[in-house]
Every structure is written in C-alpha cells, then in structure tokens.
Design an enzyme around this catalytic site. Structure first.
Site, PDB file in Angstrom:
ATOM      1  N   SER A 142       0.804  -1.211   0.000  1.00 15.56           N
ATOM      2  CA  SER A 142       0.000   0.000   0.000  1.00 15.56           C
ATOM      3  C   SER A 142       0.840   1.264   0.000  1.00 15.56           C
ATOM      4  O   SER A 142       0.356   2.325  -0.385  1.00 15.56           O
ATOM      5  CB  SER A 142      -0.915   0.020   1.229  1.00 15.56           C
ATOM      6  OG  SER A 142      -1.815  -1.057   1.199  1.00 15.56           O
ATOM      7  N   HIS A 146      -1.066  -2.287  -7.001  1.00 14.59           N
ATOM      8  CA  HIS A 146      -1.770  -1.947  -5.763  1.00 14.59           C
ATOM      9  C   HIS A 146      -3.278  -2.011  -5.973  1.00 14.59           C
ATOM     10  O   HIS A 146      -3.877  -1.117  -6.562  1.00 14.59           O
ATOM     11  CB  HIS A 146      -1.340  -0.548  -5.310  1.00 14.59           C
ATOM     12  CG  HIS A 146      -2.016  -0.103  -4.049  1.00 14.59           C
ATOM     13  ND1 HIS A 146      -2.296   1.205  -3.781  1.00 14.59           N
ATOM     14  CD2 HIS A 146      -2.484  -0.814  -2.986  1.00 14.59           C
ATOM     15  CE1 HIS A 146      -2.897   1.302  -2.615  1.00 14.59           C
ATOM     16  NE2 HIS A 146      -3.030   0.088  -2.104  1.00 14.59           N
ATOM     17  N   GLU A 201      -3.580   0.569  -9.029  1.00 15.41           N
ATOM     18  CA  GLU A 201      -2.400   1.363  -9.355  1.00 15.41           C
ATOM     19  C   GLU A 201      -1.262   0.445  -9.814  1.00 15.41           C
ATOM     20  O   GLU A 201      -0.999  -0.587  -9.186  1.00 15.41           O
ATOM     21  CB  GLU A 201      -1.934   2.158  -8.144  1.00 15.41           C
ATOM     22  CG  GLU A 201      -2.872   3.264  -7.720  1.00 15.41           C
ATOM     23  CD  GLU A 201      -2.361   4.014  -6.508  1.00 15.41           C
ATOM     24  OE1 GLU A 201      -2.328   5.258  -6.565  1.00 15.41           O
ATOM     25  OE2 GLU A 201      -1.997   3.373  -5.495  1.00 15.41           O
ATOM     26  N   ASN A 233      -3.165   6.275  -1.686  1.00 19.78           N
ATOM     27  CA  ASN A 233      -3.007   6.359  -0.237  1.00 19.78           C
ATOM     28  C   ASN A 233      -2.419   7.686   0.213  1.00 19.78           C
ATOM     29  O   ASN A 233      -2.704   8.147   1.324  1.00 19.78           O
ATOM     30  CB  ASN A 233      -2.171   5.190   0.277  1.00 19.78           C
ATOM     31  CG  ASN A 233      -3.018   3.946   0.453  1.00 19.78           C
ATOM     32  OD1 ASN A 233      -4.227   4.030   0.597  1.00 19.78           O
ATOM     33  ND2 ASN A 233      -2.393   2.787   0.405  1.00 19.78           N
TER      34      ASN A 233
END
Length: 325
Positions: free
Chosen positions: A128, A149, A161, A199
C-alpha cells in the site's frame, strides 16, 4: 462480478502469496477472469482454509447477486491451494505477493518467490505504501518486478495502481497492464513514491479529518456524514481536477486564501493553481484549467454530471444508510 474463459496474453497461471482478505479477493478476481490461480500462505493448512472460505464466499455472493451465476463453480475449477510458497510459484507466469504490510515480511516473501519462480515469471507486490524500488532489492531479475496496488475489497473496487521501479522493464508493465485490464479493472500508472497516489491522498484527508475532531469542530460521525454527502459524493464520479475545473479555479483560489488566513500556510493555494488563475485559466468557464476539456464537450459533460448525481442519489436512497452508522 463477471467471469470469462479467455486467456490473457502471456499470463495464464497465477500464484497469489498471502491468502488473507486482500490476497483472497485478488485470487477471486483473477480466477473469475480466466486465469488458473494457486493460493499460498505460511503453510498448506492455512492456504486450504482460505480456499474453502473464498469458494463459500463466492457462493454467497452468487446467491445475493454480487457475483455472476456459476462463479462458485468457476472457482472450484480454477482456484487451488498449495502446500508452500515454492510449490505455488513453481510454474507461475505471474505471482502477486499480498502478505502483511511490513518491510521485513514482504522482503522475505519476495526473496522466496523470486528464488522459486520461473525466470520469466512476472512478480508483483500489493504493498500500500512501501516504495517499489526498495522491495525490488529482494527480487532476482528485478526488471520483472513491479507494484500492483489493488484496493479493498478487490472484487468490487475497480481501480488498480501500477507502479514501476527504475529497474522494471517496459515489457513487464505493459504485460501486467493488459492482464489487469482484461480482468475488468481500471489501471493507472503512477510514480514510485511512498503511498503512491491513492493512499497519499487518502491519508492526507484522514489526517485533516482527525485534526478537525481534535479541534472540536465536529464529531467523527458528523464528519463522515459531511464527507459522504458532499464532496465525497462527487468523488464517486469525478476526480479532484475535474471537480475543480467545473467549480472554477478562481473559486478555489479564493477559498484557499480564506483558509490560509486562519489555518496557516499548510492550506495555502498551490503555486500551480495560482499561476493558472493569474493566466486566466479558470476551468470550464474559461475553456482551460488543469484539464484541457474541449469546449464542444462541455454541454454533454454537464448533462452527464447532473444525470450521474441524480442516479447516485437514487442509489443511496435505495440502499439506505449503512447499518450501525
């Protein structure tokens, strides 16, 4: 969720190392999209338990309309459990690591994977936030390594991602992008930086939300209500740049000035926003902002926006409030 029997270019056999909630969801998606998937975990017993859980879950999702009819049977045919990481990756075309989010555990898993997987196998990490270049140090032939991701829960969140390290080959990222898109996901290539894009933005919002609580401005429940029913509602359909361009960048710049006057330079207008406003680029109202939207598309875009917001409002009324919130 739909499923297919179409193979995906160079990737047919997949190993998922880490069979928890995140890894299990990834395994379901890839098996339902046509790949043969093998699960691995710390031992064969845990992997077998995860396999049973994922099939039972698919049966429940199927009966509630969340998965297509036949999904449980597809997983019974395409998803298996291995006794070890080495057994799982031995004949894989693609391996995704989805173990616990610590550097030490991920590096150990990637070292084992790259030692046991075929030389041509592509290896991905589902980290992450850990930089991909850092984890690439644990991988033999790091040109075949990248970050992929997924968002939680993997079967239902469309975005993924893709993050290349400096060592990642163009062939690797192109192959994986085609594979993930064939599984029905929306991919975005982003740079290798801690937190990547999703994130970094998500945790910036969370930090500010906690500060609002600490300052006594609203309760956590009130903040959730504000976010989910105002700008968060819009974010279900548009990204921040599209929303900003539609609202007007001059409006944003003025709001930043007010915020910075009270809250300090952490909420100053970004320099690139100020520059665009100074140049007269205000978004849709002037024909150009951060995005370059063709003037001919503006009426259709605004019509789409209103229809989409109406449809989302109707869906929220149909679903009702989240239980317990």
């Amino acid at each position: 969720m739909t499923h297919s029997t179409v193979a995906h270019g160079e990737i047919h056999r997949v190993a998922v190392v880490g069979s928890g909630y995140m890894g299990g969801g990834i395994a379901q998606v890839l098996a339902l999209s046509g790949a043969t998937v093998v699960l691995a975990d710390v031992d064969g017993e845990r992997a077998a338990a995860a396999l049973n859980r994922l099939i039972e879950q698919a049966d429940r999702f199927e009966s509630s309309g969340l998965f297509d009819a036949g999904s449980g049977e597809v997983l019974r045919q395409r998803l298996t459990a291995a006794n070890s990481v080495e057994d799982a990756v031995a004949s894989a075309d693609y391996v995704t690591e989805a173990v616990f989010e610590t550097r030490e555990i991920k590096r150990e898993a990637l070292t084992r994977i790259s030692a046991a997987a075929p030389e041509q196998a592509i290896i991905a990490t589902n980290t992450s936030a850990i930089p991909i270049g850092e984890l690439a140090e644990a991988v033999e032939r790091p040109e075949r390594f990248l970050g992929v991701h997924w968002m939680n829960p993997a079967p239902f969140i469309p975005g993924v991602e893709l993050i290349a390290a400096t060592q990642t080959s163009a062939h690797t990222i192109e192959t994986v992008e085609a594979f993930i898109r064939a599984a029905g996901k929306v991919t975005a290539r982003v740079a290798d930086s801690p937190g990547f894009v999703a994130n970094r933005l998500q945790f910036a919002l969370y930090r500010e939300a906690v500060k609002v609580v600490e300052e006594g401005l609203a309760t956590p429940a009130e903040i959730d209500l504000v976010v989910s029913s105002t700008f968060g509602f819009r974010l279900a359909l548009f990204g921040p740049f599209a929303i900003g361009d539609m609202a007007g960048l001059d409006v944003y710049a003025a709001a930043y000035a007010t915020l910075a006057a009270s809250l300090g330079d952490r909420l100053d207008a970004p320099a690139s926003l100020t520059r665009l406003v100074d140049e007269g680029h205000l978004g849709l109202k002037s024909g150009k902002g951060f995005l370059d939207i063709d003037e001919a598309d503006v009426p259709q875009l605004l019509s789409y926006r209103e229809k989409a917001y109406h449809a989302l409002s109707s869906l929220r009324r149909q679903l009702g409030p989240p239980p317990g919130l």
